[in-house]
Enzyme design. Structure first.
Site, PDB file in Angstrom:
ATOM      1  NE  ARG A 125      -3.425  -1.821   1.767  1.00 42.31           N
ATOM      2  CZ  ARG A 125      -3.724  -3.247   2.754  1.00 42.31           C
ATOM      3  NH1 ARG A 125      -2.442  -3.477   3.892  1.00 42.31           N
ATOM      4  NH2 ARG A 125      -4.590  -4.588   2.346  1.00 42.31           N
TER       5      ARG A 125
ATOM      6  CE  LYS B 187       4.104  18.044 -14.227  1.00 36.87           C
ATOM      7  NZ  LYS B 187       4.651  16.212 -15.031  1.00 36.87           N
TER       8      LYS B 187
ATOM      9  CD  GLU C 215      -4.663  15.382 -15.378  1.00 41.30           C
ATOM     10  OE1 GLU C 215      -4.381  14.709 -14.738  1.00 41.30           O
ATOM     11  OE2 GLU C 215      -4.018  16.316 -15.579  1.00 41.30           O
TER      12      GLU C 215
ATOM     13  CG  HIS D 231       5.839  12.314 -25.874  1.00 40.55           C
ATOM     14  ND1 HIS D 231       4.351  12.615 -25.941  1.00 40.55           N
ATOM     15  CD2 HIS D 231       5.860  13.713 -23.990  1.00 40.55           C
ATOM     16  CE1 HIS D 231       3.886  13.887 -24.863  1.00 40.55           C
ATOM     17  NE2 HIS D 231       4.232  14.174 -24.297  1.00 40.55           N
TER      18      HIS D 231
HETATM   19  N1  LIG Z   1       4.476  10.497 -15.222  1.00 34.05           N
HETATM   20  C1  LIG Z   1       4.456  11.830 -15.764  1.00 34.05           C
HETATM   21  O1  LIG Z   1       4.390  13.020 -14.863  1.00 34.05           O
HETATM   22  C2  LIG Z   1       5.271  11.930 -17.190  1.00 34.05           C
HETATM   23  C3  LIG Z   1       5.159  12.724 -17.893  1.00 34.05           C
HETATM   24  C4  LIG Z   1       5.557  13.225 -19.010  1.00 34.05           C
HETATM   25  C5  LIG Z   1       6.000  11.810 -19.817  1.00 34.05           C
HETATM   26  N2  LIG Z   1       5.883  10.333 -18.843  1.00 34.05           N
HETATM   27  C6  LIG Z   1       5.867   9.360 -19.467  1.00 34.05           C
HETATM   28  O2  LIG Z   1       7.377   9.022 -19.754  1.00 34.05           O
HETATM   29  C7  LIG Z   1       7.968   8.232 -20.419  1.00 34.05           C
HETATM   30  C8  LIG Z   1       8.444   8.659 -21.312  1.00 34.05           C
HETATM   31  O3  LIG Z   1       9.918   8.754 -20.718  1.00 34.05           O
HETATM   32  P1  LIG Z   1      11.407   9.346 -21.319  1.00 34.05           P
HETATM   33  O4  LIG Z   1      11.483  10.060 -22.504  1.00 34.05           O
HETATM   34  O5  LIG Z   1      12.391   9.301 -20.730  1.00 34.05           O
HETATM   35  O6  LIG Z   1      11.222   8.001 -22.114  1.00 34.05           O
HETATM   36  P2  LIG Z   1      12.310   6.754 -22.052  1.00 34.05           P
HETATM   37  O7  LIG Z   1      12.739   6.180 -20.374  1.00 34.05           O
HETATM   38  O8  LIG Z   1      11.759   5.266 -22.736  1.00 34.05           O
HETATM   39  O9  LIG Z   1      13.447   7.185 -21.915  1.00 34.05           O
HETATM   40  C9  LIG Z   1      14.495   7.204 -23.390  1.00 34.05           C
HETATM   41  C10 LIG Z   1      15.279   6.071 -23.817  1.00 34.05           C
HETATM   42  O10 LIG Z   1      16.933   6.502 -23.539  1.00 34.05           O
HETATM   43  C11 LIG Z   1      17.391   6.210 -22.611  1.00 34.05           C
HETATM   44  N3  LIG Z   1      18.232   6.016 -21.852  1.00 34.05           N
HETATM   45  C12 LIG Z   1      17.546   7.049 -20.737  1.00 34.05           C
HETATM   46  N4  LIG Z   1      18.454   8.046 -19.779  1.00 34.05           N
HETATM   47  C13 LIG Z   1      19.315   7.687 -20.126  1.00 34.05           C
HETATM   48  C14 LIG Z   1      21.210   7.880 -20.355  1.00 34.05           C
HETATM   49  N5  LIG Z   1      21.917   8.706 -19.485  1.00 34.05           N
HETATM   50  N6  LIG Z   1      21.460   7.584 -21.080  1.00 34.05           N
HETATM   51  C15 LIG Z   1      21.530   6.418 -22.186  1.00 34.05           C
HETATM   52  N7  LIG Z   1      20.658   6.486 -22.233  1.00 34.05           N
HETATM   53  C16 LIG Z   1      19.878   6.356 -21.369  1.00 34.05           C
HETATM   54  C17 LIG Z   1      16.431   4.115 -21.818  1.00 34.05           C
HETATM   55  O11 LIG Z   1      16.860   3.637 -21.935  1.00 34.05           O
HETATM   56  C18 LIG Z   1      15.636   4.889 -23.913  1.00 34.05           C
HETATM   57  O12 LIG Z   1      15.547   3.109 -24.182  1.00 34.05           O
HETATM   58  C19 LIG Z   1       6.371   7.667 -21.366  1.00 34.05           C
HETATM   59  O13 LIG Z   1       6.020   6.335 -21.211  1.00 34.05           O
HETATM   60  C20 LIG Z   1       5.560   9.191 -20.809  1.00 34.05           C
HETATM   61  O14 LIG Z   1       4.190   8.458 -20.803  1.00 34.05           O
HETATM   62  C21 LIG Z   1       5.418  10.375 -17.499  1.00 34.05           C
HETATM   63 ZN   LIG Z   2       4.597  15.469 -22.714  1.00 38.54          ZN
END
Ligand SMILES: NC(=O)c1ccc[n+]([C@@H]2O[C@H](COP(=O)([O-])OP(=O)(O)OC[C@H]3O[C@@H](n4cnc5c(N)ncnc54)[C@H](O)[C@@H]3O)[C@@H](O)[C@H]2O)c1
Ligand SMILES: [Zn+2]
Length: 349
Positions: free
Chosen positions: A106, A211, A221, A250
């Site tokens: 939890r 943010k 929200e 994205h």
């Molecule tokens: N919780 C929230 O408020 C929120 C907001 C925006 C996005 N998201 C979510 O976040 C996700 C996208 O996150 P992202 O863009 O960070 O993508 P991700 O976590 O998939 O990372 C992108 C790529 O970079 C690699 N990577 C990460 N750090 C690295 C580093 N320092 N060096 C080399 N490679 C590295 C990862 O292995 C991956 O292949 C989506 O699922 C989205 O829905 C959540």
């Molecule tokens: Zn976004």
């Protein structure tokens, strides 16, 4: 939120000060090798037991199957309410490990250690966790982390395209909330693209603050205050979905979305043509696309009409007003959206 350059090991000290003696470190194997193992050594040196939980990279890890594996590993490591889950990675690790931390026993402590620019300026702030089922982020909970430690040195190994994704969200924050930050960011895009550490530290700190400020006004929200963050995302999500989440990131989709939505604002008289053009120039300078991919007009409009944020009948968008301000709940005629999307679509090659 702690932001620094080379400061990841200090997260260990923070945990010690919080009295946490045992942690699970959820990360991708490649990030474990690059950053996790050294952090685990720092933790051990401070007397904190650290258990690695590797998960595969990619959006597919945001699944109940992977979360179930994390639960099993937490049981094996005997993590209890006094322990914590550390999420070392991008938004995928943050969302999946965050969801596991929020629901295991939890709820146990969660510490975000974001390693992508997108996670540092956006995903690690705000307390949203989620996994994907039939739709993206279909199941999740709000779960605030104990702390966020963003070390910009980890961004050195980030692929350029992923860095640009984070820049798109940073430009969004400035465009809707802080004209001064927009000027600052615009003037430093080349430093940011070449990953100058001091510039990145300031960018991440200022964005995290924006943010966090928006989220604090509307943590769950409910009031609509958080809607300002949706600028560029109604069109952006539709573009991403139509492309099947492949071939376009994205950040790229949001960049196109912001360009289109800013132009909608111009047509409605709530943004100036000069501000919309400045926004597009900044996005282009960051290496991001500003025009709709060809052949997507019909599918994107169809997809938009299914968006829960568009709501029955009236299309309500969160738009940029003058640079640095936002307008939420702007009612937009579908015909206008269509017109702008057509005007901003790349000619078929
Ligand atoms: N919780 C929230 O408020 C929120 C907001 C925006 C996005 N998201 C979510 O976040 C996700 C996208 O996150 P992202 O863009 O960070 O993508 P991700 O976590 O998939 O990372 C992108 C790529 O970079 C690699 N990577 C990460 N750090 C690295 C580093 N320092 N060096 C080399 N490679 C590295 C990862 O292995 C991956 O292949 C989506 O699922 C989205 O829905 C959540
Ligand atoms: Zn976004």
């Amino acid at each position: 939120v702690h932001v620094g350059d080379g400061t990841l090991p200090l997260a260990a000290l923070d945990l010690v000060e919080r009295g946490i003696r045992k942690v699970a470190l959820v990360t991708h194997p490649a990030l474990w090798t690059r950053y996790g193992a050294a952090l685990a050594r720092a933790l051990t040196a401070w007397g904190v037991e650290a258990h690695p939980i590797p998960i595969g990279p990619g959006e597919r890890s945001k699944s109940l199957r992977v979360v179930a594996r994390i639960y099993d590993a937490l049981v094996d490591a005997k993590i209890d309410r006094g322990g914590a889950v550390l999420a070392l990675g991008g938004g995928v690790v943050g969302d999946a490990a965050g969801f596991a931390a929020a629901t295991y026993l939890r709820g146990v402590g969660l510490v975000h250690l974001p390693t992508t620019l997108l996670a540092q300026v956006d995903a690690s702030i705000g307390g949203k966790t989620a996994v994907n089922l039939a739709a993206k982020n279909l199941v999740g909970v709000f779960w605030q982390p104990l702390a966020v430690h963003a070390d910009v040195r980890t961004l050195r190994s980030l692929p350029a395209r992923e860095l640009r994704c984070g820049l798109a969200e940073a430009i969004k924050h400035a465009a809707i909330a802080d004209a001064g930050l927009f000027d600052w960011t615009e003037a430093r895009l080349s430093d940011l693209v070449r990953r100058d550490a001091a510039t990145l530290v300031e960018l991440v700190a200022r964005n995290a603050e924006i943010k966090a400020g928006v989220v604090a006004a509307d943590e769950r929200e409910l009031t609509g205050a958080r809607e300002v963050l949706n600028f560029g995302h109604t069109v952006g999500h539709a573009v991403e979905a139509v492309r099947g989440y492949r071939g376009i990131t994205h950040g790229e989709a949001v960049s196109v979305g912001m360009s289109v939505e800013a132009e909608i604002g111009v047509r409605l008289g709530i943004a100036s043509a000069a501000d919309a053009a400045r926004l597009r120039r900044a996005l282009s300078a960051a290496g991001l696309p500003t025009r709709m991919p060809s052949g997507s007009v019909g599918p994107v409009l169809e997809r938009m009409s299914l968006d829960k944020k568009v709501r029955a009948g009236a299309w309500r968008l969160s738009l940029m007003g003058s640079l640095g301000t936002a307008r939420v709940g702007v009612v937009v005629e579908p015909a206008l959206v269509r017109e702008v999307i057509i005007a901003m679509t790349e000619p078929t090659p």
